[in-house]
Design a protein around this motif. Structure first.
Motif, PDB file in Angstrom:
ATOM      1  N   ASP A   1      -9.609   0.621  -3.689  1.00 18.59           N
ATOM      2  CA  ASP A   1      -9.668  -0.396  -3.941  1.00 18.59           C
ATOM      3  C   ASP A   1      -9.458  -1.895  -5.338  1.00 18.59           C
ATOM      4  O   ASP A   1     -10.779  -2.357  -5.882  1.00 18.59           O
ATOM      5  N   TYR A   2      -7.709  -1.641  -5.493  1.00 23.13           N
ATOM      6  CA  TYR A   2      -7.493  -2.646  -6.851  1.00 23.13           C
ATOM      7  C   TYR A   2      -6.108  -2.585  -6.142  1.00 23.13           C
ATOM      8  O   TYR A   2      -5.374  -1.616  -5.109  1.00 23.13           O
ATOM      9  N   ALA A   3      -5.069  -2.941  -6.358  1.00 22.44           N
ATOM     10  CA  ALA A   3      -4.010  -3.697  -6.604  1.00 22.44           C
ATOM     11  C   ALA A   3      -2.992  -2.388  -8.204  1.00 22.44           C
ATOM     12  O   ALA A   3      -3.996  -2.728  -8.994  1.00 22.44           O
ATOM     13  N   THR A   4      -2.034  -2.049  -7.522  1.00 23.92           N
ATOM     14  CA  THR A   4      -1.622  -1.066  -8.400  1.00 23.92           C
ATOM     15  C   THR A   4      -0.470  -1.665  -9.056  1.00 23.92           C
ATOM     16  O   THR A   4       0.643  -2.185  -8.059  1.00 23.92           O
TER      17      THR A   4
ATOM     18  N   ASP B   1       2.175  -9.532  -3.770  1.00 22.22           N
ATOM     19  CA  ASP B   1       1.129  -9.924  -5.301  1.00 22.22           C
ATOM     20  C   ASP B   1       0.061  -9.364  -5.057  1.00 22.22           C
ATOM     21  O   ASP B   1      -0.228  -8.054  -4.115  1.00 22.22           O
ATOM     22  N   ALA B   2      -0.865  -9.849  -5.519  1.00 17.55           N
ATOM     23  CA  ALA B   2      -1.690  -8.980  -5.537  1.00 17.55           C
ATOM     24  C   ALA B   2      -2.540  -8.570  -4.522  1.00 17.55           C
ATOM     25  O   ALA B   2      -3.286  -7.198  -3.765  1.00 17.55           O
ATOM     26  N   GLU B   3      -3.441  -9.379  -3.686  1.00 16.23           N
ATOM     27  CA  GLU B   3      -3.353  -9.168  -2.476  1.00 16.23           C
ATOM     28  C   GLU B   3      -3.119  -8.147  -1.318  1.00 16.23           C
ATOM     29  O   GLU B   3      -3.688  -7.117  -1.014  1.00 16.23           O
ATOM     30  N   GLU B   4      -1.430  -8.004  -1.480  1.00 24.37           N
ATOM     31  CA  GLU B   4      -0.766  -7.122   0.330  1.00 24.37           C
ATOM     32  C   GLU B   4      -1.507  -5.767  -0.960  1.00 24.37           C
ATOM     33  O   GLU B   4      -1.310  -4.917  -0.219  1.00 24.37           O
ATOM     34  N   GLY B   5      -0.876  -5.753  -2.207  1.00 25.97           N
ATOM     35  CA  GLY B   5      -1.183  -4.617  -2.829  1.00 25.97           C
ATOM     36  C   GLY B   5      -2.553  -3.608  -2.466  1.00 25.97           C
ATOM     37  O   GLY B   5      -2.012  -2.883  -2.849  1.00 25.97           O
ATOM     38  N   ARG B   6      -3.515  -4.681  -3.392  1.00 26.93           N
ATOM     39  CA  ARG B   6      -4.953  -4.289  -3.400  1.00 26.93           C
ATOM     40  C   ARG B   6      -4.672  -3.535  -1.621  1.00 26.93           C
ATOM     41  O   ARG B   6      -5.087  -2.394  -1.475  1.00 26.93           O
ATOM     42  N   ALA B   7      -5.026  -4.061  -0.617  1.00 26.70           N
ATOM     43  CA  ALA B   7      -5.021  -3.592   0.465  1.00 26.70           C
ATOM     44  C   ALA B   7      -4.120  -2.571   1.199  1.00 26.70           C
ATOM     45  O   ALA B   7      -4.390  -1.934   1.508  1.00 26.70           O
ATOM     46  N   LEU B   8      -3.323  -2.031  -0.008  1.00 30.80           N
ATOM     47  CA  LEU B   8      -2.183  -1.854   0.623  1.00 30.80           C
ATOM     48  C   LEU B   8      -2.521  -0.322   0.378  1.00 30.80           C
ATOM     49  O   LEU B   8      -2.668   1.583   0.865  1.00 30.80           O
ATOM     50  N   ASN B   9      -3.285  -0.345  -1.508  1.00 29.07           N
ATOM     51  CA  ASN B   9      -3.640   0.502  -1.983  1.00 29.07           C
ATOM     52  C   ASN B   9      -4.866   1.214  -1.867  1.00 29.07           C
ATOM     53  O   ASN B   9      -5.608   2.174  -1.739  1.00 29.07           O
ATOM     54  N   ARG B  10      -5.608   0.196  -1.045  1.00 30.29           N
ATOM     55  CA  ARG B  10      -7.248   0.312   0.429  1.00 30.29           C
ATOM     56  C   ARG B  10      -6.593   0.965   1.105  1.00 30.29           C
ATOM     57  O   ARG B  10      -7.630   2.420   1.156  1.00 30.29           O
ATOM     58  N   GLU B  11      -5.666   1.174   2.085  1.00 28.07           N
ATOM     59  CA  GLU B  11      -5.675   1.351   3.384  1.00 28.07           C
ATOM     60  C   GLU B  11      -4.789   3.402   3.017  1.00 28.07           C
ATOM     61  O   GLU B  11      -5.053   4.003   3.455  1.00 28.07           O
ATOM     62  N   TYR B  12      -3.980   3.196   2.388  1.00 26.58           N
ATOM     63  CA  TYR B  12      -3.062   4.109   1.737  1.00 26.58           C
ATOM     64  C   TYR B  12      -3.640   5.179   0.711  1.00 26.58           C
ATOM     65  O   TYR B  12      -3.398   6.485   1.086  1.00 26.58           O
ATOM     66  N   ARG B  13      -4.008   4.995   0.300  1.00 32.05           N
ATOM     67  CA  ARG B  13      -4.715   5.577  -1.000  1.00 32.05           C
ATOM     68  C   ARG B  13      -6.193   5.857  -1.277  1.00 32.05           C
ATOM     69  O   ARG B  13      -6.709   6.565  -1.932  1.00 32.05           O
ATOM     70  N   GLY B  14      -7.444   4.874  -0.702  1.00 34.63           N
ATOM     71  CA  GLY B  14      -8.280   4.356  -0.420  1.00 34.63           C
ATOM     72  C   GLY B  14      -9.015   3.789  -2.003  1.00 34.63           C
ATOM     73  O   GLY B  14     -10.198   4.199  -2.591  1.00 34.63           O
TER      74      GLY B  14
END
Length: 147
Positions: free
Chosen positions: A61-64, A46-59
């Motif tokens: 802050d949005y779902a891609t 979902d968007a919440e997990e996608g956003r968290a992973l994108n923020r943590e690993y790519r810096g």
């Protein structure tokens, strides 16, 4: 033409498109893009997990649409592909294309990233897009860049 072997783990943290993405279709799309045998996990989130992973690993802050975590390119391609169901659905709607075609594109795109393809530079992007278009055409999916 025979395709490389694939060990696939398919996970649906966001189950909204589970029926659209049966295992055999996901395997078909990934194997079409694989150049070597692969061990690939695909997680639909979902968007919440996608956003968290994108923020943590790519810096960022949005779902891609797709994140690729590549661990090995050879002799066996090892990677995790994380696909955000909400983003893929929104993009398909905005582009006016079938949702399954967009998933096919994201699976091919992520699989190419897992093998070292990139699109940061213009020449890399042109090469990767041409390869995606060729693979997708073989799958009966229209060119995603011709819109």
């Amino acid at each position: 033409m025979s395709r490389p072997e694939l060990s696939l783990s398919l996970q649906f943290a966001d189950p909204r498109h589970r029926t659209l993405l049966p295992r055999h279709k996901v395997q078909r799309y990934i194997r079409a893009a694989l150049e070597l045998p692969g061990e690939i996990a695909v997680r639909i989130v979902d968007a919440e997990e996608g956003r968290a992973l994108n923020r943590e690993y790519r810096g960022k802050d949005y779902a891609t649409n797709v994140l690729t975590f590549d661990y090995a390119h050879e002799p066996v391609v090892g990677a995790d592909l994380v696909i955000c169901a909400e983003v893929v659905e929104r993009e398909a709607t905005e582009m006016g294309i079938p949702l399954l075609d967009h998933y096919a594109h994201m699976l091919v795109h992520g699989t190419l990233h897992a093998q070292g393809y990139d699109h940061e530079e213009d020449d890399e992007a042109a090469c990767m897009e041409a390869r995606e278009t060729e693979i997708l055409a073989g799958l009966g999916v229209p060119d995603p860049y011709a819109r």
